[in-house]
Motif scaffolding. Structure first.
Motif, PDB file in Angstrom:
ATOM      1  N   GLY A 230       3.967   0.563   2.899  1.00  0.00           N
ATOM      2  CA  GLY A 230       4.157  -0.570   3.779  1.00  0.00           C
ATOM      3  C   GLY A 230       3.673  -1.840   3.105  1.00  0.00           C
ATOM      4  N   ARG A 231       4.067  -2.984   3.668  1.00  0.00           N
ATOM      5  CA  ARG A 231       3.813  -4.268   3.016  1.00  0.00           C
ATOM      6  C   ARG A 231       2.949  -5.160   3.915  1.00  0.00           C
ATOM      7  NH1 ARG A 231       6.284  -6.477  -1.352  1.00  0.00           N
ATOM      8  NH2 ARG A 231       7.812  -4.770  -1.325  1.00  0.00           N
ATOM      9  N   SER A 232       2.044  -5.888   3.271  1.00  0.00           N
ATOM     10  CA  SER A 232       1.193  -6.834   3.979  1.00  0.00           C
ATOM     11  C   SER A 232       1.960  -8.126   4.240  1.00  0.00           C
ATOM     12  CB  SER A 232      -0.057  -7.146   3.139  1.00  0.00           C
ATOM     13  OG  SER A 232      -0.859  -8.106   3.776  1.00  0.00           O
ATOM     14  N   GLU A 233       1.756  -8.713   5.411  1.00  0.00           N
ATOM     15  CA  GLU A 233       2.435  -9.980   5.733  1.00  0.00           C
ATOM     16  C   GLU A 233       1.657 -11.168   5.201  1.00  0.00           C
ATOM     17  OE1 GLU A 233       2.886  -9.674  10.037  1.00  0.00           O
ATOM     18  OE2 GLU A 233       4.984  -9.164   9.721  1.00  0.00           O
TER      19      GLU A 233
ATOM     20  N   GLY B 200      -1.517  -2.672  10.229  1.00  0.00           N
ATOM     21  CA  GLY B 200      -0.929  -3.991  10.248  1.00  0.00           C
ATOM     22  C   GLY B 200       0.144  -4.227   9.209  1.00  0.00           C
ATOM     23  N   LEU B 201       0.580  -3.161   8.530  1.00  0.00           N
ATOM     24  CA  LEU B 201       1.607  -3.313   7.509  1.00  0.00           C
ATOM     25  C   LEU B 201       2.998  -3.260   8.138  1.00  0.00           C
ATOM     26  CD1 LEU B 201       0.099  -1.115   4.663  1.00  0.00           C
ATOM     27  CD2 LEU B 201      -0.209  -3.563   5.101  1.00  0.00           C
ATOM     28  N   THR B 202       3.950  -3.865   7.476  1.00  0.00           N
ATOM     29  CA  THR B 202       5.320  -3.912   7.965  1.00  0.00           C
ATOM     30  C   THR B 202       6.259  -3.248   6.968  1.00  0.00           C
ATOM     31  OG1 THR B 202       5.720  -6.079   6.948  1.00  0.00           O
ATOM     32  CG2 THR B 202       4.863  -6.057   9.199  1.00  0.00           C
ATOM     33  N   GLY B 203       7.514  -3.071   7.398  1.00  0.00           N
ATOM     34  CA  GLY B 203       8.493  -2.443   6.511  1.00  0.00           C
ATOM     35  C   GLY B 203       8.091  -1.039   6.106  1.00  0.00           C
TER      36      GLY B 203
ATOM     37  N   LEU C 216       0.862  -1.183   0.000  1.00  0.00           N
ATOM     38  CA  LEU C 216       0.000   0.000   0.000  1.00  0.00           C
ATOM     39  C   LEU C 216       0.893   1.225   0.000  1.00  0.00           C
ATOM     40  CD1 LEU C 216      -2.650   1.575   0.278  1.00  0.00           C
ATOM     41  CD2 LEU C 216      -2.569   1.153   2.748  1.00  0.00           C
ATOM     42  N   ALA C 217       0.695   2.117  -0.963  1.00  0.00           N
ATOM     43  CA  ALA C 217       1.487   3.346  -1.070  1.00  0.00           C
ATOM     44  C   ALA C 217       0.555   4.535  -1.059  1.00  0.00           C
ATOM     45  CB  ALA C 217       2.322   3.333  -2.351  1.00  0.00           C
TER      46      ALA C 217
END
Length: 291
Positions: free
Chosen positions: A288-291, A211-214, A151-152
């Motif tokens: 961020g990135r979804s796990e 809940g996104l990471t990075g 997601l950006a």
């Protein structure tokens, strides 16, 4: 095109802003192309990319071209305004080069993207801050991602500056006061929006809360030095006119008179005849990135 009941929450007639949005997109072509290429670089082959709040389609075109230069894929355009959705599809189609499938959905982004299967990348630029519950929208977008999806959010940066400090009409520092008035307008827009919820933290934290990471960010420059092209001068003139329309009595009478002179082609102070106008600003992309 799939139609879902939709409306905008900010009481702005975005269809009337179409020509201005197109002009801004034309000025941003190089920057948006670089952003699109960066965001799709690590996606899997033939990804599904969503342009949420696609506007006049500048970024839609950039994504179509970036996907076509790879293995192709699917580009999903989402907007609540049918005129903008049609404009985005029209400009993206040639860049797709027959390698990218383009889908259109008219929908209210405040409700997320429940009509889509999980996707690889969602891009939302300059639109989440127009939604009543910004965190809820970010969380809903994050929930539409595949594992590993991105997601950006194109939000924030540095205010665009276009005018010399002393224009020779009115008091010096006009543009700073116009930007202050615009901030007051924006605050009023947010606080009077039905169902508005404050988000008292930055976009990076909003992505983490979803809940996104990075989570990280990068910024890019909008830099058109003087003397400007006709297209860029028209952008500056339209920007001045827009400020006056949305800011209303938040701008003092002397500043209103100064802007009227700057916008009057018959006045000696007409900004369209100036060689010292410029465009300089920065925009930030939070991701961020979804796990």
């Amino acid at each position: 095109m799939t139609c879902v009941a939709a409306h905008t929450h900010d009481d702005i007639d975005w269809s009337e802003r179409l020509s201005a949005l197109r002009r801004a997109d034309e000025l941003d072509v190089a920057a948006t192309a670089a952003v699109a290429e960066r965001l799709v670089a690590d996606l899997p082959p033939r990804p599904v990319v969503v342009d949420a709040g696609c506007g006049a389609g500048g970024m839609s075109k950039a994504f179509a071209a970036a996907l076509a230069a790879r293995s192709g894929g699917t580009l999903v355009l989402v907007d609540a305004v049918p005129e903008l959705l049609a404009a985005a599809a029209e400009i993206a189609a040639p860049a797709a080069a027959g390698l990218v499938e383009i889908e259109q959905y008219r929908a209210d982004a405040a409700e997320g993207l429940p009509f889509l299967p999980p996707v690889d990348l969602i891009w939302a630029s300059g639109m989440v801050h127009h939604l009543p519950d910004q965190q809820a929208a970010v969380t809903a977008f994050a929930g539409a991602l595949k594992p590993g999806g991105v997601l950006a959010l194109g939000e924030g940066g540095l205010d665009i500056r276009c005018l010399p400090y002393d224009l020779g009409v009115g008091e010096p520092g006009l543009e700073g006061r116009l930007n202050t008035a615009r901030e007051a307008w924006f605050l009023d827009m947010r606080t009077t929006m039905p169902g508005a919820v404050r988000m008292p933290y930055g976009w990076g934290r909003a992505l983490a809360e979803a809940g996104l990471t990075g989570v990280s960010s990068f910024s890019y420059l909008l830099d058109h030095p003087a003397p400007l092209s006709e297209l860029a001068r028209d952008y500056v003139l339209e920007r001045l006119d827009w400020f006056v329309k949305v800011c209303g009595d938040r701008i003092g009478e002397a500043d209103q008179a100064a802007v009227r002179a700057l916008l009057d082609p018959e006045a000696p102070e007409y900004a369209g005849n100036r060689a010292d106008l410029f465009i300089l600003g920065a925009r930030t992309v939070h991701h961020g990135r979804s796990e």
